[in-house]
Every structure is written in C-alpha cells, then in structure tokens.
Design a protein around this motif. Structure first.
Motif, PDB file in Angstrom:
ATOM      1  N   THR A  62       0.632  -1.242   0.049  1.00 53.03           N
ATOM      2  CA  THR A  62      -0.091  -0.079   0.003  1.00 53.03           C
ATOM      3  C   THR A  62       0.799   1.317  -0.074  1.00 53.03           C
ATOM      4  N   SER A  63       2.135   1.250   0.545  1.00 54.09           N
ATOM      5  CA  SER A  63       2.958   2.262   0.620  1.00 54.09           C
ATOM      6  C   SER A  63       3.444   2.698  -0.839  1.00 54.09           C
ATOM      7  N   GLY A  64       3.803   1.464  -1.435  1.00 52.60           N
ATOM      8  CA  GLY A  64       4.111   1.834  -2.778  1.00 52.60           C
ATOM      9  C   GLY A  64       3.081   2.166  -3.787  1.00 52.60           C
ATOM     10  N   MET A  65       1.725   1.957  -3.461  1.00 52.24           N
ATOM     11  CA  MET A  65       0.701   2.463  -4.261  1.00 52.24           C
ATOM     12  C   MET A  65       0.554   4.028  -4.106  1.00 52.24           C
ATOM     13  N   VAL A  66       0.690   4.472  -2.912  1.00 50.07           N
ATOM     14  CA  VAL A  66       0.727   5.902  -2.766  1.00 50.07           C
ATOM     15  C   VAL A  66       1.699   6.577  -3.058  1.00 50.07           C
ATOM     16  N   GLY A  67       3.012   5.857  -3.130  1.00 53.87           N
ATOM     17  CA  GLY A  67       4.252   6.698  -3.469  1.00 53.87           C
ATOM     18  C   GLY A  67       4.977   7.043  -2.244  1.00 53.87           C
ATOM     19  N   ALA A  68       4.850   6.499  -0.813  1.00 58.10           N
ATOM     20  CA  ALA A  68       5.586   6.158  -0.095  1.00 58.10           C
ATOM     21  C   ALA A  68       6.623   5.645  -0.017  1.00 58.10           C
ATOM     22  N   VAL A  69       7.853   5.760  -0.878  1.00 55.86           N
ATOM     23  CA  VAL A  69       8.775   4.962  -1.344  1.00 55.86           C
ATOM     24  C   VAL A  69      10.076   4.410  -0.184  1.00 55.86           C
ATOM     25  N   VAL A  70      10.117   5.381   0.804  1.00 54.30           N
ATOM     26  CA  VAL A  70      10.839   4.954   2.013  1.00 54.30           C
ATOM     27  C   VAL A  70      10.176   4.037   2.773  1.00 54.30           C
ATOM     28  N   VAL A  71       8.943   4.102   3.036  1.00 60.28           N
ATOM     29  CA  VAL A  71       8.093   3.115   4.094  1.00 60.28           C
ATOM     30  C   VAL A  71       8.223   1.936   3.285  1.00 60.28           C
ATOM     31  N   ALA A  72       7.795   1.885   2.017  1.00 60.07           N
ATOM     32  CA  ALA A  72       7.914   0.596   1.304  1.00 60.07           C
ATOM     33  C   ALA A  72       8.810   0.016   1.202  1.00 60.07           C
ATOM     34  N   ARG A  73      10.061   0.542   1.075  1.00 63.73           N
ATOM     35  CA  ARG A  73      11.354  -0.341   0.926  1.00 63.73           C
ATOM     36  C   ARG A  73      11.815  -0.516   2.512  1.00 63.73           C
ATOM     37  N   LEU A  74      11.420   0.131   3.563  1.00 61.56           N
ATOM     38  CA  LEU A  74      11.726  -0.241   4.823  1.00 61.56           C
ATOM     39  C   LEU A  74      10.918  -1.447   5.037  1.00 61.56           C
TER      40      LEU A  74
END
Length: 127
Positions: A62-74
């Motif tokens: 879901t983080s990737g879907m909204v563009g929250a790239v750092v949260v998605a990676r972590l």
C-alpha cells in the motif's frame, strides 16, 4: 520532488482510480498508517513472525501505491528480516520504519491538503 513521496506512483494510482478515489485511498492510507506500524511493533514484542511478515508485506504494497517509497522499502526490509526471526535486524529496521512513517504522514498530509490531484501537489512540497 520529495525524497519521501514519489509522484509517479500517485499518478499511476490516479490513472487507475481517478483523482478523487486516489485522494480517498491516500487518506485511508494515512489514517491506517499508525495502526499498521503499531501492528509491526506488536509482532516484534510478541515474537509473532507470521503476523509481522504479513503486516510488513501489506504495508509495503500500500505504501508503494501512494508513493511512500521509503516506508515501502523499509517495510520490505522488515519482511525479509522477519522471515529469519524478529531479532535485532527486524527491530532495527522497525525503528527506521517508524521514523519514516512519521515523516511520510507529515508530507502526504500536506500533499492532500493542497487542492487538485495529489500527484500535482507533490511537486509543491519543499525538499
């Protein structure tokens, strides 16, 4: 462009859902983010590898879907660490993830407060 948010992901979400639905999705993401991070903390505290792994993968997606790239990676890093147990690597990643989630909440909240499509607003963010 913000190092925390990726406007390309927001544009893709808008393309798939439309600007209003994308804004609603991002708003729900923001509302649920603290509880999702708390779920990871509980998994570490309780030693629940399966729940920690599942929660991290869901958060990454879901983080990737909204563009929250750092949260998605972590979150992906947490999931990888959780597969091997919820010891020091998972706990260390969770600390970084918690901090990134706080910054993401601030920046995405600012983005959503600007009128217009969310992806256009990302370009107006400082950083």
């Amino acid at each position: 462009m913000s190092a925390i948010l990726d406007p390309v992901a927001l544009r893709a979400l808008e393309s798939d859902l439309g600007p209003d639905a994308a804004r609603d999705f991002a708003g729900r993401y923001l509302a649920e983010l603290p509880a999702r991070v708390d779920r990871l903390h509980r998994a570490v505290r309780d030693g629940d590898i399966e729940d920690g792994y599942a929660a991290a993968l869901s958060l990454s997606s879901t983080s990737g879907m909204v563009g929250a790239v750092v949260v998605a990676r972590l979150a992906r890093g947490f999931a990888a660490a959780a597969r091997h147990g919820l010891g020091w690597p998972a706990a260390r990643t969770l600390g970084d993830l918690s901090a990134a989630a706080r910054v993401t909440r601030t920046e995405l909240t600012a983005t959503l407060s600007i009128p217009g499509p969310p992806s256009r607003a990302v370009y107006r963010l400082p950083g």
